[in-house]
Structure formats: C-alpha cells, structure tokens
Design an enzyme around this catalytic site. Structure first.
Site, PDB file in Angstrom:
ATOM      1  N   ASP A 210       0.812  -1.223   0.000  1.00 15.63           N
ATOM      2  CA  ASP A 210       0.000   0.000   0.000  1.00 15.63           C
ATOM      3  C   ASP A 210       0.843   1.269   0.000  1.00 15.63           C
ATOM      4  O   ASP A 210       0.298   2.364  -0.088  1.00 15.63           O
ATOM      5  CB  ASP A 210      -0.931  -0.018   1.224  1.00 15.63           C
ATOM      6  N   SER A 234      -7.797   4.886  -0.085  1.00 17.95           N
ATOM      7  CA  SER A 234      -7.953   3.558  -0.675  1.00 17.95           C
ATOM      8  C   SER A 234      -9.402   3.104  -0.545  1.00 17.95           C
ATOM      9  O   SER A 234     -10.053   3.346   0.480  1.00 17.95           O
ATOM     10  CB  SER A 234      -7.031   2.552   0.019  1.00 17.95           C
ATOM     11  N   GLN A 284      -5.522  -2.551  -6.685  1.00 18.82           N
ATOM     12  CA  GLN A 284      -6.152  -1.624  -5.751  1.00 18.82           C
ATOM     13  C   GLN A 284      -6.873  -0.518  -6.524  1.00 18.82           C
ATOM     14  O   GLN A 284      -6.399  -0.052  -7.555  1.00 18.82           O
ATOM     15  CB  GLN A 284      -5.109  -0.986  -4.834  1.00 18.82           C
TER      16      GLN A 284
END
Length: 291
Positions: A210, A234, A284
């Site tokens: 991330d 996110s 993502q």
C-alpha cells in the site's frame, strides 16, 4: 534492526482479548488517518492466528470503509467461514468507535502439486545497488515543499524498509511533467534478517503493497500527495500470493495504472523475487480528488 522496523513488528503483535477477537494499536499520528497497509497487515495477522500453520494464505480481498482513528485501538473480529480439506476461509472485520472501518476475506491453502507456468516477466531495470535510497531522492522534494506542509514531517520519517525507485517519484514529476508515466518500479527489502515464519513475510508484503501503488495513478498525471489540491483514500485492495518469498531479500514491485476517471483510479502491481519469479499480484482502486 532499525527502530522503525522494531516498532512495526510490535504493531503486528496483536493482543488476543477473546477467542477470535484481537486488538491492535497504531503509531502516534497527527498527519494522516491510520495507514491502510497497517490495517490490512494486522487483519491478516488476526486471520492467520486462527488457521493451522501448514495452511498458507494465497489470497485476500479487502474494503476500506471508514478512515481509521490512530488515537484508539482497532478491534479485529475473525469469523471462521470455512475449514475444508484443502482450503480455509476467514473473514475479518476491523472495528473502531463501534463501527466497521475495514473488512477482509482471506483464503488459506495446503501445499499440493499442480500445473505450473509464469507468463509475465520482471521488467528490466537497474539493480537496487545502482539506485539511491528513498531518503536521498526525497531531499529535493522536501526542499520544494511548503514549510508549513504537514507532509514534510511524514515524508522525512525513517521507514522500516529500504525502498529504491527505478522510475520517477511523484514529486519529481510534479516539478517536471515530462517525467509523468503510468508505471512505477521499486526495489524494496526489510534490512534486518527476519524469522522464517512464512506468514510474517506475507504480512509485511501486504503492509508494503500500500506504500506506492496508488502513487502510480498520480504519477500518470504529474500529481503528488501532500499538495493542497490532492486528496484521496484507498477503496479496496486484493492480493494473491503465488510462492514462498522473503521480504528481507530484495524484491521488485512493478506497478502500473491502466485507468482513472470519476474520481477513482486503478493500479496493479506484481512483486518479483530477485531471480525474476512472480511472488505476489496486487490490485487496488482508490478515490482521488484533484481540485
């Protein structure tokens, strides 16, 4: 072992407060919400503690629902969805202030033989020894950043891992739009030798995943976090773990952003071992608003 890594490993050592219920904490933070990679990593630790050690996580699918509050602990409730002969499924809900901030489903699998191939190849980039460490690359960016920006302190903090970019940083592309591109290649490793526990290496890969993935969306547009006109978060995160690997050895995180629109951006990543074996795949989507 550097202090930042010691603190991270301490954060991942969750407290068990009841059967299938765990509690985690966050570092003191006044710049941003709880880092999404931390929540995903802690949730995976919680799930893994309810699974026999001979079963290894092969995938996770997660949603970030609300921003995490770094001032209070996070409670992780694990649901034992299924325990089959070959696969085990767990669902984890992270809770703060009585509300879910994050959900994750994770699947674990026993080792068994099967068909094997790898069609993707590792990008050809300079080795990590030929590249400057991240702090050196950020010095100029910090020099250009406004003195009162809260991101100055955040970006200057010691990190638990060594990251070396083979492609431009978002802040470099902000200064020079000709550097904008929709791909990012980053070598990373945790500098201290870690225990052999396979789950720990997977958890740290989840934490690492991330750090830079959404940056690839910003890089395509010559934007960067920390500027007054950019905000985001996110939305969801998925990972597949293909083979054993060690994050205390160099791995290349190859990332690309195939699309962005409607205040959302998609990014994909692949983590390769130094020898070119595909170890992890990541996808993502994030909300990104530019005023």
């Amino acid at each position: 072992m550097n202090q930042a890594l010691k603190e991270l490993l301490d954060l991942l050592d969750l407290e068990q407060i009841e059967l299938d219920i765990f509690r985690g904490r966050s570092p003191a933070e006044d710049v941003q919400r709880v880092f999404g990679g931390q929540v995903a990593a802690q949730a995976l630790v919680a799930a893994g503690r309810t699974v026999p050690p001979e079963r290894h996580v092969h995938s996770l699918h997660a949603y970030f629902i609300r921003p995490g509050d770094p001032a209070v602990p996070i409670v992780y409730n694990v649901e034992r969805v299924r325990d089959g002969r070959s696969f085990t499924t767990r669902r984890v809900v992270a809770i703060q202030h009585g509300k879910a901030i994050f959900t994750m489903s994770a699947s674990f699998h026993i080792d068994e033989p099967g068909l094997a191939h790898q069609a993707t190849t590792m990008p050809e980039v300079p080795g990590p020894e030929e590249l400057a460490p991240f702090p050196e690359r950020m010095r100029q960016a910090l020099a250009d950043m406004p003195e009162d920006s809260p991101w100055r302190e955040l970006l200057a903090r010691p990190r638990p891992l060594d990251a070396r970019y083979a492609t431009p940083l978002t802040w470099e592309a902000l200064r020079d739009p000709s550097l904008s591109r929709s791909t990012t290649n980053v070598w990373f490793r945790y500098e201290s030798e870690l225990p052999d526990d396979p789950l720990l290496h997977v958890v740290l890969a989840a934490y690492t995943s991330d750090f830079t993935l959404v940056d690839t969306v910003l890089l395509a547009h010559g934007q960067a976090w920390g500027t007054p006109n950019v905000s985001g978060a996110s939305l969801d995160h998925a990972m597949w773990f293909h083979r054993p690997f060690r994050v205390d050895e160099w791995m290349l995180y190859a990332q690309e952003s195939p699309w962005s629109s409607s205040a959302r951006g998609l990014a994909k990543g692949e983590m390769f071992t130094r020898s070119g074996e595909l170890a992890v795949s990541v996808v993502q989507e994030a909300m990104i608003r530019v005023s």
